[in-house]
Enzyme design. Structure first.
Site, short mmCIF file in Angstrom:
data_model
loop_
_atom_site.label_atom_id
_atom_site.label_comp_id
_atom_site.label_asym_id
_atom_site.label_seq_id
_atom_site.Cartn_x
_atom_site.Cartn_y
_atom_site.Cartn_z
N TRP A 31 42.09 -11.95 -23.62
CA TRP A 31 42.31 -13.40 -23.49
C TRP A 31 43.56 -13.78 -24.29
CZ3 TRP A 31 39.89 -18.35 -22.26
CH2 TRP A 31 38.87 -18.24 -21.31
N SER A 65 37.44 -12.13 -26.98
CA SER A 65 37.19 -11.93 -28.41
C SER A 65 35.73 -11.65 -28.71
CB SER A 65 37.67 -13.14 -29.20
OG SER A 65 39.08 -13.18 -29.17
N PHE A 66 34.84 -12.25 -27.92
CA PHE A 66 33.42 -12.02 -28.20
C PHE A 66 33.06 -10.54 -28.12
CE2 PHE A 66 28.80 -12.35 -27.51
CZ PHE A 66 28.50 -13.18 -28.58
N GLU A 67 33.77 -9.81 -27.28
CA GLU A 67 33.49 -8.37 -27.09
C GLU A 67 34.12 -7.51 -28.19
OE1 GLU A 67 34.45 -10.36 -24.20
OE2 GLU A 67 32.26 -10.53 -24.07
N VAL A 90 41.46 -17.01 -30.37
CA VAL A 90 40.59 -18.02 -29.78
C VAL A 90 41.25 -19.38 -30.00
CG1 VAL A 90 38.22 -18.82 -29.53
CG2 VAL A 90 38.64 -16.59 -30.53
N THR A 95 35.16 -27.81 -25.10
CA THR A 95 33.72 -27.62 -25.29
C THR A 95 33.48 -26.90 -26.63
OG1 THR A 95 33.65 -25.41 -24.31
CG2 THR A 95 33.52 -27.28 -22.78
N HIS A 97 32.47 -24.15 -27.17
CA HIS A 97 32.55 -22.70 -27.01
C HIS A 97 33.32 -22.03 -28.14
CE1 HIS A 97 31.17 -20.20 -23.70
NE2 HIS A 97 32.02 -19.31 -24.15
N TYR A 122 39.74 -7.89 -39.90
CA TYR A 122 39.49 -9.09 -39.07
C TYR A 122 40.80 -9.76 -38.66
CZ TYR A 122 37.52 -13.82 -38.29
OH TYR A 122 37.15 -15.02 -37.79
N ARG A 136 51.62 -17.81 -35.70
CA ARG A 136 50.96 -16.75 -36.49
C ARG A 136 50.98 -15.38 -35.82
NH1 ARG A 136 49.31 -21.66 -37.36
NH2 ARG A 136 48.44 -22.30 -39.38
N1 RBF Z 1 38.05 -15.35 -25.44
C1 RBF Z 1 39.11 -15.29 -26.27
O1 RBF Z 1 39.45 -14.21 -26.76
N2 RBF Z 1 39.82 -16.44 -26.58
C2 RBF Z 1 39.49 -17.66 -26.11
O2 RBF Z 1 40.19 -18.65 -26.41
C3 RBF Z 1 38.37 -17.75 -25.23
N3 RBF Z 1 37.98 -18.96 -24.75
C4 RBF Z 1 36.89 -19.01 -23.95
C5 RBF Z 1 36.47 -20.26 -23.44
C6 RBF Z 1 35.38 -20.35 -22.60
C7 RBF Z 1 34.97 -21.69 -22.10
C8 RBF Z 1 34.69 -19.15 -22.23
C9 RBF Z 1 33.49 -19.21 -21.29
C10 RBF Z 1 35.08 -17.93 -22.72
C11 RBF Z 1 36.19 -17.83 -23.57
N4 RBF Z 1 36.61 -16.60 -24.06
C12 RBF Z 1 37.68 -16.54 -24.91
C13 RBF Z 1 35.97 -15.33 -23.62
C14 RBF Z 1 34.87 -14.84 -24.56
O3 RBF Z 1 35.42 -14.28 -25.74
C15 RBF Z 1 34.05 -13.72 -23.85
O4 RBF Z 1 34.93 -12.74 -23.35
C16 RBF Z 1 33.24 -14.26 -22.70
O5 RBF Z 1 32.44 -15.35 -23.10
C17 RBF Z 1 32.30 -13.16 -22.10
O6 RBF Z 1 31.43 -12.66 -23.12
#
Ligand code: RBF
Length: 158
Positions: A31, A65-67, A90, A95, A97, A122, A136
């Site tokens: 992302w 990033s969540f992964e 991120v 939202t 999120h 990190y 950054r």
């Molecule tokens: N992942 C990022 O690395 N950066 C982001 O800014 C980001 N924004 C997200 C916004 C939304 C509304 C959603 C649904 C996901 C976003 N994700 C982002 C992806 C997230 O880290 C992850 O890959 C997904 O939620 C699948 O687990």
């Protein structure tokens, strides 16, 4: 904590151990690729500047990033690494999120550091907008990737 007071690419080179015998894993999120690509570039260049050889820098991508937590966990299970770096960006949206992702990653990486034997560095940029992320990741405030590379070398030595 304010990055305005701290240039991310400034460090005392004398305090950085030699990294020529060290092996690093980097997990980078897809992302915001303009940002995470620049973070990765900074991290790799800085590791190599301090002696790391390219064959000893192993890079894996994850969708978002969540992964990063899962990716880092898999890398910490590989005994060959001296340190693992996670890189992500991120950017706050409309939202909640943003808060959930940032908290999840932060807590997940903290847990890994408390439970595994390999340090996880990190490198998550959590910014209100794209410009702050650019600032950054090689912009006016330096590159978080450089900072993570230095931290990885120091923690590998630790
Ligand atoms: N992942 C990022 O690395 N950066 C982001 O800014 C980001 N924004 C997200 C916004 C939304 C509304 C959603 C649904 C996901 C976003 N994700 C982002 C992806 C997230 O880290 C992850 O890959 C997904 O939620 C699948 O687990």
């Amino acid at each position: 904590m304010a990055t305005e007071l701290h240039h991310l690419s400034d460090y005392d080179a004398q305090s950085v151990p030699d990294a020529s015998n060290m092996c690093f894993g980097i997990v980078v999120a897809e992302w915001n690729p303009e940002i995470t690509g620049a973070l990765l570039d900074g991290a790799v260049k800085t590791l190599e500047k301090h002696g790391a050889i390219p064959e000893n820098i192993h890079i894996k991508t994850v969708p978002g990033s969540f992964e990063l937590v899962y990716g880092a966990q898999m890398m910490t299970k590989n005994d060959g690494f001296d340190a693992v770096i996670i890189l992500g960006s991120v950017i706050r949206g409309e939202t909640p999120h943003f808060d959930y992702i940032c908290q999840g990653v932060t807590y997940g990486i903290a847990r890994l550091n408390a439970s595994q034997n390999i340090p996880v560095i990190y490198g998550l940029l959590t910014t209100d907008d794209l410009q702050q992320a650019k600032d950054r990741s090689g912009g006016k405030l330096g590159n978080k990737g450089d900072e993570c590379a230095i931290d990885a070398i120091k923690m590998a030595k630790f």
